[in-house]
Design a protein around this motif. Structure first.
Motif, PDB file in Angstrom:
ATOM      1  N   UNK A  81      55.020  92.361  36.563  1.00  8.39           N
ATOM      2  CA  UNK A  81      55.565  91.050  36.196  1.00  8.39           C
ATOM      3  C   UNK A  81      57.099  91.089  36.219  1.00  8.39           C
ATOM      4  N   UNK A  82      57.674  90.478  37.253  1.00  9.56           N
ATOM      5  CA  UNK A  82      59.118  90.575  37.458  1.00  9.56           C
ATOM      6  C   UNK A  82      59.705  89.256  37.927  1.00  9.56           C
ATOM      7  N   UNK A  83      60.996  89.123  37.698  1.00  8.84           N
ATOM      8  CA  UNK A  83      61.797  88.054  38.271  1.00  8.84           C
ATOM      9  C   UNK A  83      62.699  88.733  39.311  1.00  8.84           C
ATOM     10  N   UNK A  84      62.768  88.154  40.497  1.00  7.49           N
ATOM     11  CA  UNK A  84      63.573  88.691  41.587  1.00  7.49           C
ATOM     12  C   UNK A  84      64.730  87.742  41.850  1.00  7.49           C
ATOM     13  N   UNK A  85      65.938  88.279  41.868  1.00 10.48           N
ATOM     14  CA  UNK A  85      67.137  87.483  42.117  1.00 10.48           C
ATOM     15  C   UNK A  85      67.532  87.645  43.581  1.00 10.48           C
ATOM     16  N   UNK A  86      67.821  86.536  44.237  1.00  6.10           N
ATOM     17  CA  UNK A  86      68.194  86.542  45.657  1.00  6.10           C
ATOM     18  C   UNK A  86      69.386  85.631  45.912  1.00  6.10           C
ATOM     19  N   UNK A  87      70.058  85.905  47.010  1.00  5.41           N
ATOM     20  CA  UNK A  87      71.067  85.031  47.599  1.00  5.41           C
ATOM     21  C   UNK A  87      72.145  84.570  46.617  1.00  5.41           C
ATOM     22  N   UNK A  88      72.755  85.527  45.924  1.00  3.18           N
ATOM     23  CA  UNK A  88      73.897  85.197  45.073  1.00  3.18           C
ATOM     24  C   UNK A  88      75.082  84.916  45.987  1.00  3.18           C
ATOM     25  N   UNK A  89      75.687  83.757  45.825  1.00  5.37           N
ATOM     26  CA  UNK A  89      76.866  83.403  46.622  1.00  5.37           C
ATOM     27  C   UNK A  89      77.872  82.723  45.698  1.00  5.37           C
ATOM     28  N   UNK A  90      79.090  83.229  45.716  1.00  4.19           N
ATOM     29  CA  UNK A  90      80.150  82.711  44.867  1.00  4.19           C
ATOM     30  C   UNK A  90      81.187  81.982  45.709  1.00  4.19           C
ATOM     31  N   UNK A  91      81.618  80.844  45.233  1.00  3.22           N
ATOM     32  CA  UNK A  91      82.673  80.084  45.904  1.00  3.22           C
ATOM     33  C   UNK A  91      83.926  80.967  45.962  1.00  3.22           C
ATOM     34  N   UNK A  92      84.618  81.003  47.099  1.00  5.97           N
ATOM     35  CA  UNK A  92      85.814  81.862  47.217  1.00  5.97           C
ATOM     36  C   UNK A  92      86.841  81.645  46.103  1.00  5.97           C
ATOM     37  N   UNK A  93      86.978  80.424  45.598  1.00  8.52           N
ATOM     38  CA  UNK A  93      87.935  80.156  44.519  1.00  8.52           C
ATOM     39  C   UNK A  93      87.543  80.816  43.199  1.00  8.52           C
TER      40      UNK A  93
END
Length: 169
Positions: A81-93
């Motif tokens: 039983x897990x949560x998977x984190x994907x596609x973290x993207x941060x605004x350049x600012x």
């Protein structure tokens, strides 16, 4: 004030601009980079309330997606039983503001509230700086895996290997 809330269909153009900015950064610093995402995948994440945004003063500073299954990458461990984190993207600012640590704190609370025992994520292998950052955010580095070939995975998984990270709750 920082908020983590669900993304909406109105965010889709900003979401894709953040993916593009993230891809450009990956091309500069990593061996492996995103190769674009199918719009239907992102629309599904939004509709299923699995695409989240971090707002700073009403601006989207960062986005990430979650899922509860990831069999092509996590193989037999996907039964946990897990949560998977994907596609973290941060605004350049907003880069350099430690959003992964905020995502981890949010994910801890979310995982517990949904009966999950693990928080997991993967990234393209070979980026020691990123690997060390994820460890500093509380993840344990589990090693490298070659994902199972599948048309269900985004294109960047078709080449190379991925580094696996996990937090046991």
């Amino acid at each position: 004030m920082m908020q983590i809330i669900n993304s909406t269909p109105e965010d889709i153009d900003v979401i894709f601009s953040l993916y593009e900015a993230g891809t450009q950064l990956q091309k500069k610093i990593a061996q492996k980079h995103w190769q674009g995402f199918d719009r239907a995948l992102i629309e599904t994440d939004i509709r299923e309330k699995r695409l989240w945004k971090i707002l700073e003063d009403d601006r989207i500073a960062c986005i990430f997606s979650i899922t509860f299954q990831d069999p092509f990458i996590w193989k037999e461990k996907d039964k946990d039983p897990a949560i998977y984190i994907h596609r973290i993207a941060t605004h350049p600012d907003f880069r350099g503001n430690g959003y992964v640590k905020h995502i981890v704190q949010w994910a801890r609370e979310y995982a517990v509230s949904t009966g999950k025992n693990y928080i997991r994520m993967d990234t393209g292998s070979g980026n020691d700086k990123l690997n060390n950052y994820y460890v500093s955010c509380g993840f344990n580095y589990l090693g490298i895996v070659a994902p199972v070939a599948s048309n269900e995975l985004p294109a960047h998984y078709k080449e190379g290997t991925s580094s696996l990270f996990e937090i046991m709750l």
